[in-house]
Design an enzyme around this catalytic site. Structure first.
Site, short mmCIF file in Angstrom:
data_model
loop_
_atom_site.label_atom_id
_atom_site.label_comp_id
_atom_site.label_asym_id
_atom_site.label_seq_id
_atom_site.Cartn_x
_atom_site.Cartn_y
_atom_site.Cartn_z
N SER A 68 -4.39 52.59 65.61
CA SER A 68 -5.50 53.25 65.93
C SER A 68 -6.51 53.20 64.71
O SER A 68 -7.56 53.60 64.99
CB SER A 68 -5.33 54.67 66.39
OG SER A 68 -4.74 54.66 67.69
N LYS A 71 -9.88 51.22 65.15
CA LYS A 71 -10.91 51.68 65.65
C LYS A 71 -12.14 51.91 64.42
O LYS A 71 -13.30 51.81 64.91
CB LYS A 71 -10.44 52.83 66.53
CG LYS A 71 -10.04 52.87 67.83
CD LYS A 71 -9.43 54.07 68.30
CE LYS A 71 -8.61 53.72 69.66
NZ LYS A 71 -7.28 53.56 69.32
N SER A 125 -9.24 59.00 69.14
CA SER A 125 -8.63 57.50 69.22
C SER A 125 -8.42 57.23 70.68
O SER A 125 -7.65 57.04 71.11
CB SER A 125 -7.26 57.88 68.73
OG SER A 125 -6.51 56.48 68.44
#
Length: 197
Positions: A68, A71, A125
């Site tokens: 994640s 991102k 997330s």
């Protein structure tokens, strides 16, 4: 493999380590630390101070899946493109996670602004938010991934590769040093700084 990278970014950037007594003190404390007693379970680690000085590292140039953390790059590429943040984007079936089959609070058919999707991607997330941002980038997801890799290269992230906007694919990799470069760059974006602190 997860990467551990505590970054002390709570204060603005300032002079180099040699010119800053508190930074020099932090460096001395880390030098005195018995690193064998650190309970770091990650295969690779990097600890840097707010000036970018390395305090501790382990396999810090080895690329590993970053999940994640991807991102953050997604957010920078979206903000660099100067797309209309108030534009409404609908979540579609294309935004579902078909790799890890994670759930989402965003239902197919939901409509949010690009700004809201960016905030959800960073703060929660939210995979569907990140995938929708990549899908609606000019040229679509493939163009978005190319832009992510161009941005990584421009930042000097030479052990990095991006393959999707959410970090679901294990092909999204970076070294701890590269992640340090990315985080320092991201902190120059007020929208990212506000959503992540």
């Amino acid at each position: 493999a997860l990467l551990l990278m505590p970054l002390l970014l709570n204060l603005p950037f300032g002079p180099a380590l040699a010119e800053n007594p508190s930074a020099a003190r932090a460096q001395r404390l880390w030098e005195q630390l018995d690193t064998r007693k650190l309970k770091l379970h990650s295969k690779a680690a990097l600890v840097i101070d707010r000036f970018g000085n390395t305090l501790y590292e382990r396999k810090s140039d080895q690329a590993m899946p970053i999940a994640s953390v991807t991102k953050m790059m997604t957010a920078m590429v979206i903000l660099d493109a100067k797309l209309a943040m108030g534009e409404t984007i609908e979540i579609t079936n294309d935004d579902r996670d078909l790799i890890r089959l994670t759930g989402s609070r965003l239902r197919v058919g939901s409509a949010l602004t690009r700004r809201e999707l960016l905030t959800l991607a960073l703060m929660s997330s939210e995979n569907r938010a990140a995938l929708a941002l990549g899908r609606t980038y000019p040229g679509g997801s493939a163009a978005f991934v190319k832009a992510m890799n161009r941005k990584a290269k421009a930042l000097g992230m030479h052990q990095s590769r991006f393959v999707d906007a959410a970090g679901l694919d294990a092909g999204n990799v970076a070294s701890p040093h590269d992640l340090g470069r990315m985080v320092f760059a991201a902190m120059n974006y007020p929208a990212i700084r506000d959503a992540t602190t």
